[in-house]
Structures are given as structure tokens and as C-alpha cells.
Enzyme design. Structure first.
Site, PDB file in Angstrom:
ATOM      1  N   CYS A  87       1.002  -1.284  -0.078  1.00 32.94           N
ATOM      2  CA  CYS A  87      -0.152   0.025  -0.111  1.00 32.94           C
ATOM      3  C   CYS A  87       1.069   1.448  -0.150  1.00 32.94           C
ATOM      4  O   CYS A  87       1.640   1.625  -0.912  1.00 32.94           O
ATOM      5  CB  CYS A  87      -1.024   0.005   1.168  1.00 32.94           C
ATOM      6  SG  CYS A  87      -2.371   0.808   0.843  1.00 32.94           S
ATOM      7  N   HIS A 190      -3.468  -5.129   0.089  1.00 36.47           N
ATOM      8  CA  HIS A 190      -2.998  -5.774   1.489  1.00 36.47           C
ATOM      9  C   HIS A 190      -3.110  -7.171   1.391  1.00 36.47           C
ATOM     10  O   HIS A 190      -4.265  -7.627   2.037  1.00 36.47           O
ATOM     11  CB  HIS A 190      -3.973  -5.263   2.514  1.00 36.47           C
ATOM     12  CG  HIS A 190      -3.824  -3.638   2.671  1.00 36.47           C
ATOM     13  ND1 HIS A 190      -2.744  -3.133   3.678  1.00 36.47           N
ATOM     14  CD2 HIS A 190      -4.237  -2.524   2.218  1.00 36.47           C
ATOM     15  CE1 HIS A 190      -2.997  -1.706   3.448  1.00 36.47           C
ATOM     16  NE2 HIS A 190      -3.912  -1.509   2.848  1.00 36.47           N
ATOM     17  N   GLU A 192      -2.102  -9.114   3.566  1.00 38.76           N
ATOM     18  CA  GLU A 192      -2.138  -9.482   4.972  1.00 38.76           C
ATOM     19  C   GLU A 192      -3.844  -9.428   5.245  1.00 38.76           C
ATOM     20  O   GLU A 192      -4.154  -9.952   6.634  1.00 38.76           O
ATOM     21  CB  GLU A 192      -1.535  -8.730   6.174  1.00 38.76           C
ATOM     22  CG  GLU A 192      -1.819  -7.251   6.622  1.00 38.76           C
ATOM     23  CD  GLU A 192      -1.671  -6.116   5.377  1.00 38.76           C
ATOM     24  OE1 GLU A 192      -1.236  -6.470   4.364  1.00 38.76           O
ATOM     25  OE2 GLU A 192      -1.817  -5.079   5.735  1.00 38.76           O
TER      26      GLU A 192
END
Lengths: 211, 242, 375
Positions: A87, A190, A192
Site C-alpha cells: 500500500c 493488502h 495481510e
């Protein structure tokens, strides 16, 4: 199921990131986090992740002020060590950003970061799940494959070297979302927060098979 | 972009609960919350208890539920000051819910947007049908007027909480969303009244609705959500197939 | 965490869903029952009921049956049937939604009423689906009878609509009688779809579709709104004085009524309540696990509210019997759910809330048990 082997990854958070949430996910995969404290640490650690959420200019203020910028360039362009920007942490890897006034980035990738509202046919930020289309094989995702990932950003990559582009998304216009040069990856979404596909990407980045 | 099915977990002094018209009326254990089939999880502290010990057990309860998940996490409940956000960040928050029902909160919203970025902030507005409301009263202020007043000083999403429909299982308030489409370009998330897949579909079909929340204790378990998702993804709606 | 509080009147705890204990320490059930004692216009209510039944009738209404009663064969629903027949001259059709694990007492007691001269319909859903749902809901919700609650509602509504019988009776409105949420002014008299979905079931049965259960499988459980719109569903207890002991006396005076063959029912001091389903033993035990109060406290609360028991007596019963594990019923329950006893206990323990239970010295203990000072 997570990889039994334990590994340590260096993390340098830029902006008001989500280090706690990234750490939680890495821990699920038996990956320990070592926070980067000073520039030289960047050359000591095998794998580096740069997570970040927030403003390009503030992030670059931070990196410049504490001497991280040049060492990052050296790590990525000369030493060609595995580095993953997520990001905002990806955006700062480009040449420059246009959040307000133009500001120089770390300069790994040719191109700039621009406000999506100015270049795409949208009036909302790219916030939510969207489709990623792989245009060049990257991190074990074959060319032509598609997967869903979680995005949360207003600014997008404008890559000037097409060879760097490995995947795109379409949100009022097509734009790159994964860039790769040598062993450095700039990922706009993202991993994660992208469930299994994101885990796979992280494990592949760390040179481990995803189980 | 996909539309989002959002799990809304309400915690009352760290005990998972369901509310009716915003009053917690059924408390339960959180062991059966399955985050796997959601697009996002939102955790809201409904206790009204601002003391630090309560916030810390709130954080622990969140950690328990998200231990095995890799999803965006939004946290809210009692954010009155910019410092409250920092604490929630340590619980793993990616986004923060700030109550923007009252104009007094507009300053906090703009501060938070400036510091954390608009994408990190979710504004929530409580209403009863077309009127602004709190748990204890329905005002004469119209929701559309409040939305106009807010303009672009808000988070990237506005979460509309229907106090009227909350806990009723009889459907989301779609009348207000249709009114708002005419005067605002904001993207809305709806909460309050989701009972079955027909309600979900009807809401997600609206262009200005980007997501729907469910907070019924029974909807946060595996089978219900995965079935909703499979059914909707096989139709015309942009819903992620998992 | 908020400490469990007990009602100063009937001992019902604040953990009961939708329970509210007021500033004086009394629960909404006690407040409601106190107000109920002031009711004197029973004759008027009876006339009101007669008028409702009369005006409900349409040209094509069933000429034989005047109403449907949701009926288990137990003392309460049988008392409703006997009273409506005797005092109002109605001819009810008794509708039973099959218990998950039928008991001999239930079957004997239903037969007694049929011998007395009532017609009934028994709806038995697919055992394959019922068992699956029971196990699913025991695990996910700590309640093996969620679908049964849907079924008893759907059964009466569907039969009433099919036979064009425009009035349905249930015994009493649980939420007002025992402390819960009264949705609106009509709620104590009439059951609405909101009441069924929110308070009775807590979910819409259409959400239960998964890899094993399809929409057609859920037919016995889904509430058909069109059918419902043709009926009025009334609570008997709004129109007649309601007392479970009086109900028992009435039924025993009219028919052969079998009490619990075991003697005292598990987990309580009574031998005459909820006898038709072995699964009820687990259902009430789960109430104890989830909320910290069991069948005994619930039964005592009712007796206290009717002035039949003192708090001292109730305390003694609760101490002795509340939360008793229904040992002898476990075998048939496990056989029905197709799980081992170890697995059942494992599942049961998963539902203990941290604000209600502590695990101390190798055993589960209530965080805030009822103490003598509270009498």
C-alpha cells in the site's frame, strides 16, 4: 495449516500503518517480526516488508529524515535483496508522488503516484475487495490468473516502465497493482487482509511454499 | 469492486451480544463466530464504558475472535478523542468507526481523516427511518439534511445504523438509501434489520450501498454466511465467491 | 463484566435474554404479574374473545373447527383445549409438532385427550433433517430445539390456513409472563411474525440452507407469511386467568394424566411440566449453562409470582435441584444426535459464558451463585 519453519522478517512501517495487524498475520504463519530501527538494519535482514497507510509526503519525510531512503535504494537496486512494499509502503517506492505538491519517492520504480479521482472515472476511493488480473507471472501467480484482494487507497501507481507491471485492477480505468523489479515488489493491495490468497503471496515472497 | 458482507460483532463489557433498538438483550459466547466468509469484521463496544480496563478487555475479545483471520478489521465504540484511535490501532484495527450523528463530532472526523487518511475512517450515523435518532430518542432532524451538512467531511464509508430495524430480522431500511442516492455521492453501509438473503440482495443491488452488516449472533456462524455468499455470487451481484 | 443480578421477587437473573431488572430490583416478569393480579375484567375479556372468534369467521371458514391449538399434550395446552371447549363451546383442532424424542408420558397424555373427544393432527418432520439441525444448533447456539420452535409455529399456521380455520391459540405470551421483551401493546394478546422470528426462534429459518439442507427440506419450519395473514394467533392467557397449577388440576380432573414416571423431573422440583420430549432435559440444562439458571429456578419463579411458594422455600429447591445434569436422559439424547457422551459434554461446556462461570479447583462454578442473603 501454517509453515512449521520459523522465520524472521524485517518490517519498516511507513505512515500510520497497520503493523499490529500485519504482525498478527505473520505470527499465524510462524513468522517473527523484527522492527527496523536504523538504516543499517535494512542491509542486515534477508527479507523486508514495508507496510503503510497514510500520506505519501509524511512517509517520505520520515524516510528522508532518518536516512532510510538511500539505504533502501541501495538494498533494492544494488544488492537486489527481497523487499515487499504494501500500500503506502509500495507507493513510496516509485519516483515521485503527487499528493498536493510533487515529492520525490525512493525511486525504485519508474513512475509516479497520483490521485485516483484525477485519472480514473471514479468519485470514490478504492476501498474494499476487487479483482486482480495477473499480466506477468509473479510470486507463483501465473500469467492470466485472477484473484480477489483487499484494497484501501486513494492514490494509484502510474508505472512508466511496462516491464515492471505484473498485475492490474480495473476501477474506473485499468491501473497497475503489482510491480516488480529485481527482488523488489510493490503491492497496492493488502495481502495481510486478503485471506488465503494474501497468505500465499506472503509465503511465496518469503521463499517458502504455501501450505 | 465487490459488495461487502460485513460481520458486526457487538461487545458489551467484552461479552458478545445482540441488540434490539440498540439495547443489548441477548448475551452469548464468541466461540462460534467464524470470520472466514466475511469481507470485513467490525467490532463495536456498546457498553458505553470509557474506562481503560474495559477497553483493554474489549481489545482482548477482538484478538480472540480474529486470532486466525486475515481480514480488514474495523473497530469503534466510544471514540471521542484522537487518542482513542491509537489504542484501537494496537488491537489490530485497519479502520475506525466514529459516530458522526451529532455535529459536535465533525471536528474529530476531520482531525482523524487528516491524521489517518479518509480510507481509515468510517462515519456512523444512527437513525430511525428518515430521522436522526439516538437510543433514547427520535429527533426531528432529517437524515438527508445531516448527510448534506456533512458533505465530504466524513470517512470513506458512511455506516447507517437503523435503530428502528435493529434486531427485528424484518429487513434493512431501503427507503432512506434511495432518498440519499439523490443528494449524496457517498458510499453507504447498511446495518439494522438484516433477516434473510432477500434483504441482503435487495440492499446490495443499490448502487450507493457498498456493504451490509449483520450482527445477529446466529448469522456470524459458518453455514449461514457461506450459503448467502454462494447464492449471491452465483447470480448477477458482485459478491466475492469464497 | 456486569455481575449477575437476581430479581428481588422471583429470583430470575439478569442474564435471561431480554430480562430487565428495574431500579427497585424487580424483573419485568414480576412487574407484569403484579399488574395482572389487578385484572378484574375477565368476563369482559371472555366476551371480547367470543367476539374476536365470531368476527374472524368468513364465508369460507371451516364449518367444523373453530380454532387450532398448538398442543403438546401437556397440562397447559390441554387445559387450553378443555377450557375453550367447556366454557366457550368451541371445537378446536389440536395440532402437534412432533417432539424430537417422544416420551411415553407425552404419548399417553395426548391419547387421553383424544379419548376425551378431541381431533388432532400430528406433524412429524423428516428425522434426517431434524436431527441434523438439532445437532447444528446445539453446537452453534447451545439450543437443540431452535428448529422445533420454528416448527410448532409453522405447523399451526399452515394447518390453520389449509383447513381455513381463522383463529389459532397458544397458551401464554412467554415474554411478558416470565420477563422479556414486549414488542408492542398487542403483544400480550396476539402473536405476530416479529414475535416468532425475534423472540421465539431468533432467526429466519430460510437461513438454515447449507450443503446438507435445501429449501424444500425446510418446509416444515418456514413461516408462510401469506398463510399467517389469513389468521389471528391469540394467547389464551390474555383472556383467562393463567396458572400452571390450576391447569394441572383441571386436566387431572378431566382426563388420565401421567406425571413424570421417574418421579421428580431432572433439574426441578416438579413432576408435571414439559414431559413430552426427552430433549427438553437438554434444552433446560443448556439454559442453565448459558445463563446460569435452570429449570428449577424458572419453576420456582412462577410459583413465587402466584403466591404459592415463599422465597425461602424456593431457595431451598434451587439449591438442591437447579442445574442438575439429566443423567438418565443422556443416552437417548446422544443416540438421537449421534454423538458420544464425551462429545456432548464437550459441546455443552463450550457454551459457558465467562461472566457466568468460573473454572476453579477442577470444576465449573457460578461466578455469582444465589446466596442466602438474597432471600
Amino acid at each position: 495449516m501454517s509453515n512449521a519453519q520459523t522465520q524472521t522478517v524485517g518490517v519498516l512501517e511507513v505512515g500510520f500503518g497497520n503493523l499490529p495487524s500485519l504482525s498478527r498475520v505473520l505470527k499465524q504463519r510462524n513468522i517473527a517480526v523484527q522492527e527496523i530501527v536504523q538504516p543499517n538494519d535494512l542491509l542486515e535482514i534477508d527479507y523486508l516488508i514495508l507496510p503503510g497507510v497514510g500520506a505519501f509526503n509524511s512517509a517520505m519525510d520520515f524516510l528522508d529524515k532518518y536516512g532510510f531512503t538511500e539505504v533502501l535504494r541501495y538494498r533494492c537496486l544494488e544488492k537486489k535483496m527481497p523487499t515487499l512494499g504494501i500500500c503506502l509502503g509500495a507507493q513510496i517506492l516509485l519516483d515521485r508522488g503527487f499528493e498536493g505538491e510533487m515529492r520525490a519517492g525512493v525511486g525504485i520504480f519508474r513512475g509516479q503516484v497520483v490521485d485516483s479521482v484525477k485519472v480514473l472515472d471514479v468519485n470514490r476511493s478504492h476501498n474494499g475487495w476487487d479483482v486482480v488480473e495477473v499480466t506477468k507471472e509473479v510470486l507463483a501467480f501465473p500469467n492470466g490468473s485472477r484473484f480477489d484482494a483487499y484494497f484501501n487507497h486513494n492514490f494509484i501507481f502510474e508505472a512508466l516502465d511496462a516491464r515492471d507491471v505484473c498485475a492490474v485492477s480495473d476501477f474506473g480505468g485499468v491501473f497497475p497493482v503489482i510491480l516488480k523489479k529485481y527482488e523488489t515488489y510493490a503491492v497496492q493491495f493488502h495481502p495481510e487482509k486478503s485471506q488465503l490468497v494474501g497468505l500465499k503471496l506472503l509465503e511465496e515472497f518469503l521463499g517458502r511454499p504455501y501450505v | 469492486m465487490y459488495k461487502r458482507i460485513i460481520g458486526l460483532v457487538l461487545l458489551d463489557n467484552s461479552i458478545f451480544c445482540r441488540t434490539r433498538n440498540f439495547v443489548a438483550d441477548y448475551h452469548y459466547i464468541n466461540k462460534f463466530i467464524d470470520t472466514r466468509y466475511f469481507d470485513e469484521m467490525v467490532f463495536i463496544d456498546v457498553s458505553g464504558d470509557q474506562a481503560i480496563p474495559n477497553k483493554l478487555i474489549f481489545g482482548r475479545a477482538i484478538e480472540e475472535v480474529t486470532e486466525h483471520s486475515q481480514l480488514p478489521i474495523t473497530i469503534g465504540g466510544g471514540i471521542r478523542h484522537i487518542d482513542d484511535i491509537e489504542l484501537f490501532r494496537t488491537f489490530g484495527a485497519d479502520r475506525y468507526v466514529i459516530n458522526q450523528t451529532d455535529p459536535e463530532s465533525d471536528l474529530l472526523i476531520s482531525e482523524s481523516v487528516r491524521k489517518y487518511g479518509r480510507s481509515s475512517v468510517v462515519s456512523t450515523i444512527n437513525h430511525w427511518g428518515p430521522f436522526i435518532a439516538t437510543r433514547d430518542c427520535i429527533t426531528e432532524i432529517k437524515l438527508v439534511d445531516r448527510i448534506k451538512e456533512i458533505g465530504i467531511n466524513c470517512g470513506s464509508d458512511i455506516l447507517l445504523n437503523s435503530i428502528e430495524r435493529d434486531g427485528t430480522l424484518r429487513g434493512l431500511d431501503l427507503a432512506v438509501i434511495d432518498d440519499l442516492a439523490e443528494i449524496s455521492e457517498s458510499s453507504f453501509i447498511l446495518s439494522g434489520g438484516l433477516g434473510n438473503i432477500d434483504h441482503l440482495r435487495a440492499a446490495l443491488e443499490r448502487e450507493n450501498v457498498v456493504g451490509v452488516c449483520t450482527s445477529n449472533v446466529y448469522h456470524l456462524t459458518t453455514n449461514t454466511i457461506s450459503n448467502w455468499r454462494t447464492t449471491l455470487a452465483s447470480g448477477d451481484l458482485m459478491v466475492r465467491a469464497i | 463484566m456486569k455481575r449477575m443480578q437476581y430479581c428481588k421477587g422471583c429470583f430470575m437473573p439478569s442474564t435471561r435474554p431480554r430480562m430487565v431488572i428495574n431500579e427497585s430490583g424487580f424483573c419485568n416478569g414480576c412487574v407484569y404479574n403484579k399488574a395482572r393480579k389487578e385484572i378484574t375484567d375477565w368476563d369482559h375479556r371472555k366476551s371480547e374473545l367470543i367476539e374476536i372468534i365470531r368476527s374472524n369467521r368468513r364465508g369460507d371458514s371451516n364449518p367444523v373447527y373453530d380454532c387450532v391449538i398448538g398442543w403438546s399434550g401437556g397440562k397447559d395446552s390441554s387445559a387450553v383445549a378443555l377450557t375453550l371447549k367447556k366454557e366457550l363451546g368451541l371445537n378446536p383442532l389440536l395440532v402437534t409438532f412432533a417432539p424430537l424424542i417422544p416420551t411415553i408420558e407425552g404419548e399417553v397424555n395426548r391419547k387421553s385427550m383424544l379419548n376425551h373427544g378431541f381431533d388432532s393432527i400430528l406433524i412429524t418432520p423428516s428425522l434426517k433433517i431434524s436431527r441434523y439441525l438439532s445437532k447444528r444448533f446445539l453446537i452453534e447456539r447451545g439450543d437443540p430445539k431452535v428448529h422445533w420452535n420454528a416448527g410448532i409455529n409453522a405447523a399451526t399456521i399452515n394447518v390453520a390456513a389449509a383447513y381455513k380455520i381463522p383463529t389459532v391459540f397458544y397458551s401464554e405470551h412467554g415474554e411478558s409472563e416470565y420477563g422479556g421483551r414486549v414488542l408492542n401493546d398487542m403483544s400480550t394478546m396476539e402473536r405476530s411474525l416479529d414475535e416468532i422470528l425475534e423472540n421465539q426462534i431468533g432467526d429466519d429459518p430460510r437461513n438454515w440452507i447449507d450443503n446438507f439442507v435445501s429449501q424444500p427440506d425446510l418446509e416444515p419450519y418456514i413461516i408462510n407469511e401469506d398463510n399467517m395473514s389469513q389468521l389471528r394467533i391469540l394467547y389464551f392467557a390474555h383472556f383467562f386467568p393463567w396458572d400452571v397449577v390450576n391447569n394441572l388440576n383441571l386436566v387431572e380432573s378431566e382426563v388420565e394424566f401421567m406425571r413424570n414416571r421417574r418421579g421428580r423431573t431432572y433439574g426441578t422440583f416438579t413432576d408435571f411440566d414439559s414431559l413430552d420430549d426427552v430433549m427438553d432435559d437438554l434444552y433446560y440444562y443448556m439454559q442453565y449453562i448459558k445463563f446460569g439458571f435452570g429449570r428449577c429456578l424458572r419453576d420456582c419463579a412462577r410459583q413465587i409470582q402466584r403466591g404459592r411458594m415463599t422465597r425461602q422455600e424456593a431457595y431451598s429447591y434451587i439449591n438442591d435441584f437447579d442445574g442438575e445434569l439429566p443423567k438418565e436422559s443422556l443416552e437417548s439424547i446422544c443416540s438421537y444426535l449421534q454423538i458420544s457422551e464425551e462429545r456432548l459434554i464437550e459441546i455443552v461446556d463450550l457454551h459457558r459464558r465467562p461472566d457466568v462461570w468460573d473454572f476453579l479447583n477442577g470444576e465449573w462454578q457460578l461466578v455469582a451463585p444465589l446466596k442466602t442473603e438474597e432471600i
